[in-house]
Design an enzyme around this catalytic site. Structure first.
Site, PDB file in Angstrom:
ATOM      1  N   ASN A   1     -14.905 -22.566  11.968  1.00 30.41           N
ATOM      2  CA  ASN A   1     -13.751 -21.916  11.347  1.00 30.41           C
ATOM      3  C   ASN A   1     -14.064 -20.430  11.135  1.00 30.41           C
ATOM      4  O   ASN A   1     -15.018 -20.086  10.423  1.00 30.41           O
ATOM      5  CB  ASN A   1     -13.453 -22.614  10.006  1.00 30.41           C
ATOM      6  CG  ASN A   1     -12.210 -22.051   9.345  1.00 30.41           C
ATOM      7  OD1 ASN A   1     -12.030 -20.835   9.301  1.00 30.41           O
ATOM      8  ND2 ASN A   1     -11.364 -22.916   8.824  1.00 30.41           N
TER       9      ASN A   1
ATOM     10  N   HIS B   1     -12.919 -16.491   7.803  1.00 27.78           N
ATOM     11  CA  HIS B   1     -13.497 -15.511   6.885  1.00 27.78           C
ATOM     12  C   HIS B   1     -14.070 -14.277   7.565  1.00 27.78           C
ATOM     13  O   HIS B   1     -14.437 -13.312   6.900  1.00 27.78           O
ATOM     14  CB  HIS B   1     -14.489 -16.198   5.938  1.00 27.78           C
ATOM     15  CG  HIS B   1     -13.744 -17.137   5.027  1.00 27.78           C
ATOM     16  ND1 HIS B   1     -12.590 -16.752   4.390  1.00 27.78           N
ATOM     17  CD2 HIS B   1     -13.930 -18.441   4.718  1.00 27.78           C
ATOM     18  CE1 HIS B   1     -12.104 -17.776   3.701  1.00 27.78           C
ATOM     19  NE2 HIS B   1     -12.900 -18.813   3.900  1.00 27.78           N
TER      20      HIS B   1
ATOM     21  N   HIS C   1      -6.899 -20.900  10.540  1.00 23.21           N
ATOM     22  CA  HIS C   1      -5.808 -21.333   9.664  1.00 23.21           C
ATOM     23  C   HIS C   1      -4.819 -20.177   9.535  1.00 23.21           C
ATOM     24  O   HIS C   1      -5.136 -19.154   8.933  1.00 23.21           O
ATOM     25  CB  HIS C   1      -6.392 -21.715   8.292  1.00 23.21           C
ATOM     26  CG  HIS C   1      -5.398 -22.300   7.345  1.00 23.21           C
ATOM     27  ND1 HIS C   1      -5.766 -22.845   6.142  1.00 23.21           N
ATOM     28  CD2 HIS C   1      -4.059 -22.446   7.411  1.00 23.21           C
ATOM     29  CE1 HIS C   1      -4.683 -23.291   5.504  1.00 23.21           C
ATOM     30  NE2 HIS C   1      -3.632 -23.054   6.251  1.00 23.21           N
TER      31      HIS C   1
ATOM     32  N   ARG D   1      -2.211 -19.000   7.626  1.00 23.13           N
ATOM     33  CA  ARG D   1      -1.554 -19.293   6.343  1.00 23.13           C
ATOM     34  C   ARG D   1      -0.216 -18.589   6.257  1.00 23.13           C
ATOM     35  O   ARG D   1      -0.021 -17.534   6.875  1.00 23.13           O
ATOM     36  CB  ARG D   1      -2.445 -18.866   5.174  1.00 23.13           C
ATOM     37  CG  ARG D   1      -3.698 -19.714   5.021  1.00 23.13           C
ATOM     38  CD  ARG D   1      -4.432 -19.364   3.745  1.00 23.13           C
ATOM     39  NE  ARG D   1      -3.857 -20.036   2.597  1.00 23.13           N
ATOM     40  CZ  ARG D   1      -4.368 -21.090   1.988  1.00 23.13           C
ATOM     41  NH1 ARG D   1      -5.501 -21.601   2.390  1.00 23.13           N
ATOM     42  NH2 ARG D   1      -3.763 -21.617   0.959  1.00 23.13           N
TER      43      ARG D   1
ATOM     44  N   ARG E   1      -3.208 -14.321   4.812  1.00 20.84           N
ATOM     45  CA  ARG E   1      -4.265 -13.618   4.074  1.00 20.84           C
ATOM     46  C   ARG E   1      -5.521 -13.390   4.911  1.00 20.84           C
ATOM     47  O   ARG E   1      -6.299 -12.496   4.623  1.00 20.84           O
ATOM     48  CB  ARG E   1      -4.635 -14.391   2.804  1.00 20.84           C
ATOM     49  CG  ARG E   1      -5.369 -15.673   3.067  1.00 20.84           C
ATOM     50  CD  ARG E   1      -5.826 -16.324   1.791  1.00 20.84           C
ATOM     51  NE  ARG E   1      -4.717 -16.817   1.021  1.00 20.84           N
ATOM     52  CZ  ARG E   1      -4.831 -17.808   0.125  1.00 20.84           C
ATOM     53  NH1 ARG E   1      -6.005 -18.348  -0.110  1.00 20.84           N
ATOM     54  NH2 ARG E   1      -3.801 -18.246  -0.527  1.00 20.84           N
TER      55      ARG E   1
ATOM     56  N   GLU F   1      -5.187 -24.798  12.085  1.00 17.90           N
ATOM     57  CA  GLU F   1      -4.827 -25.434  10.811  1.00 17.90           C
ATOM     58  C   GLU F   1      -3.509 -24.830  10.363  1.00 17.90           C
ATOM     59  O   GLU F   1      -3.352 -23.602  10.354  1.00 17.90           O
ATOM     60  CB  GLU F   1      -5.904 -25.156   9.760  1.00 17.90           C
ATOM     61  CG  GLU F   1      -7.212 -25.841  10.078  1.00 17.90           C
ATOM     62  CD  GLU F   1      -8.305 -25.452   9.095  1.00 17.90           C
ATOM     63  OE1 GLU F   1      -8.072 -24.637   8.183  1.00 17.90           O
ATOM     64  OE2 GLU F   1      -9.417 -25.963   9.258  1.00 17.90           O
TER      65      GLU F   1
ATOM     66  N   THR G   1      -8.065 -24.668   0.753  1.00 15.79           N
ATOM     67  CA  THR G   1      -7.267 -25.895   0.773  1.00 15.79           C
ATOM     68  C   THR G   1      -7.902 -26.921  -0.162  1.00 15.79           C
ATOM     69  O   THR G   1      -8.940 -27.494   0.152  1.00 15.79           O
ATOM     70  CB  THR G   1      -7.170 -26.434   2.218  1.00 15.79           C
ATOM     71  OG1 THR G   1      -6.885 -25.341   3.082  1.00 15.79           O
ATOM     72  CG2 THR G   1      -6.075 -27.471   2.333  1.00 15.79           C
TER      73      THR G   1
ATOM     74  N   GLU H   1      -8.482 -35.811   9.580  1.00 17.86           N
ATOM     75  CA  GLU H   1      -9.650 -35.034   9.183  1.00 17.86           C
ATOM     76  C   GLU H   1      -9.875 -35.351   7.714  1.00 17.86           C
ATOM     77  O   GLU H   1      -9.018 -35.069   6.872  1.00 17.86           O
ATOM     78  CB  GLU H   1      -9.436 -33.526   9.394  1.00 17.86           C
ATOM     79  CG  GLU H   1     -10.671 -32.732   8.937  1.00 17.86           C
ATOM     80  CD  GLU H   1     -10.707 -31.297   9.443  1.00 17.86           C
ATOM     81  OE1 GLU H   1     -10.221 -31.036  10.559  1.00 17.86           O
ATOM     82  OE2 GLU H   1     -11.224 -30.448   8.710  1.00 17.86           O
TER      83      GLU H   1
ATOM     84  N   HIS I   1     -14.687 -29.428   5.088  1.00 18.93           N
ATOM     85  CA  HIS I   1     -14.479 -28.721   3.827  1.00 18.93           C
ATOM     86  C   HIS I   1     -15.720 -28.816   2.937  1.00 18.93           C
ATOM     87  O   HIS I   1     -16.118 -29.899   2.521  1.00 18.93           O
ATOM     88  CB  HIS I   1     -13.271 -29.227   3.035  1.00 18.93           C
ATOM     89  CG  HIS I   1     -12.775 -28.186   2.072  1.00 18.93           C
ATOM     90  ND1 HIS I   1     -11.756 -27.327   2.362  1.00 18.93           N
ATOM     91  CD2 HIS I   1     -13.242 -27.826   0.868  1.00 18.93           C
ATOM     92  CE1 HIS I   1     -11.566 -26.505   1.362  1.00 18.93           C
ATOM     93  NE2 HIS I   1     -12.465 -26.774   0.447  1.00 18.93           N
TER      94      HIS I   1
HETATM   95  N1  PXP Z   1     -11.008 -28.259   7.502  1.00 20.78           N
HETATM   96  C1  PXP Z   1      -9.852 -27.847   6.926  1.00 20.78           C
HETATM   97  C2  PXP Z   1      -8.611 -28.607   7.228  1.00 20.78           C
HETATM   98  C3  PXP Z   1      -9.821 -26.725   6.074  1.00 20.78           C
HETATM   99  O1  PXP Z   1      -8.655 -26.343   5.508  1.00 20.78           O
HETATM  100  C4  PXP Z   1     -11.014 -26.015   5.864  1.00 20.78           C
HETATM  101  C5  PXP Z   1     -10.977 -24.791   4.996  1.00 20.78           C
HETATM  102  O2  PXP Z   1     -10.208 -23.823   5.606  1.00 20.78           O
HETATM  103  C6  PXP Z   1     -12.169 -26.441   6.517  1.00 20.78           C
HETATM  104  C7  PXP Z   1     -12.148 -27.583   7.304  1.00 20.78           C
HETATM  105  C8  PXP Z   1     -13.459 -25.703   6.403  1.00 20.78           C
HETATM  106  O3  PXP Z   1     -13.910 -25.669   5.101  1.00 20.78           O
HETATM  107  P1  PXP Z   1     -15.148 -24.741   4.712  1.00 20.78           P
HETATM  108  O4  PXP Z   1     -14.716 -23.333   4.917  1.00 20.78           O
HETATM  109  O5  PXP Z   1     -15.421 -25.095   3.310  1.00 20.78           O
HETATM  110  O6  PXP Z   1     -16.255 -25.114   5.659  1.00 20.78           O
END
Ligand code: PXP
Length: 235
Positions: A6, A9, A42, A44, A48, A68, A99, A149, A189
């Site tokens: 992901n 960030h 993602h 959003r 953001r 996402e 999330t 998921e 997550h």
């Molecule tokens: N899976 C989903 C559906 C999420 O919304 C997120 C957070 O954006 C993640 C995985 C990844 O989470 P983390 O950033 O805590 O690894």
């Protein structure tokens, strides 16, 4: 077990200055050299971190995207245009930092069944981000999702508190139940370099989506090494 990285960030950092650095495409090119399944992004509602253009730029690299998204018409339209490899339908609250919980699929099954139809018709794999609960798994099956998921946030918090057995057990039982009724299983997550090894105990999991810990680690060792280290841990 495959890895989806992901990259939200990286965009968060870029947006902090409102400029173009760090460049998402540059990061993506480095990450794509590693043996990952997909880049997870993602989009959003408040944009953001990831912006619409980012999706098109990453898609232009030929990358597999796991998008996402909230179940809204606006984002669905973009998904149908981008045609990512997969979408993961997530709940979205404007003021949350991340999330916070799984989607209540059970409460809106008929609406979601209709919502994902056009996505599936385009050949996009559809996943539901849910808490590890039987009724949510059954609802995901009912609406004809391809994947669930499992939200691993509670497990990750429990791990930090030193007693994760109950939460890990929930994930194990849910993964087995989902697989038995014909769903594929992903998880994500809060997973990090310390707790991720426990996911290997859940043989049903196809893919982990991890963001925050990898991008945090990248600050110290670089994004390529951070991804390599995570891949090593889930091997
Ligand atoms: N899976 C989903 C559906 C999420 O919304 C997120 C957070 O954006 C993640 C995985 C990844 O989470 P983390 O950033 O805590 O690894």
């Amino acid at each position: 077990m495959k890895l989806g990285v992901n990259i939200d960030h990286i965009a968060t950092l870029r947006n902090a200055r409102g400029g173009i650095e760090p460049k998402l495409v540059e990061a993506a090119e480095i990450i794509l050299k590693e043996n990952i399944l997909a880049l997870t992004m993602h989009l959003r509602e408040d944009r953001r971190h990831i912006k619409d253009k980012d999706l098109y730029d990453i898609k232009a690299l030929g990358a597999k995207i796991n998008l996402e998204m909230a179940a809204t018409n606006e984002i669905q339209k973009i998904a149908l245009d981008i045609v990512p490899y997969s979408v993961c339908i997530v709940p979205e609250k404007r003021l949350e930092i991340t999330t916070e919980g799984g989607l209540d699929v059970n409460k809106q099954k008929d609406k979601l069944k209709e919502f994902i139809k056009p996505l599936k018709e385009k050949g996009i794999l559809v996943s539901m981000f849910i808490d590890p609960e039987i009724n949510q798994i059954e609802a995901s099956r009912y609406i004809d999702a391809d994947y669930i998921e499992m939200h691993t946030g509670c497990f990750s918090n429990a791990f930090d508190n030193g007693n994760y057995t109950k939460e890990l057990d929930k994930l194990k039982k849910s993964a087995k139940y989902a697989k038995d009724i014909g769903l594929k299983v992903n998880a994500g997550h809060g997973l990090n370099y310390k707790n991720v090894y426990l996911m290997k105990e859940i043989k049903e999991i196809s893919e982990l989506n991890i963001g925050h810990s990898i991008i945090s680690r990248a600050v110290f060792v670089g994004i390529q090494k951070a991804v390599k280290e995570m891949l090593e841990l889930i091997k």
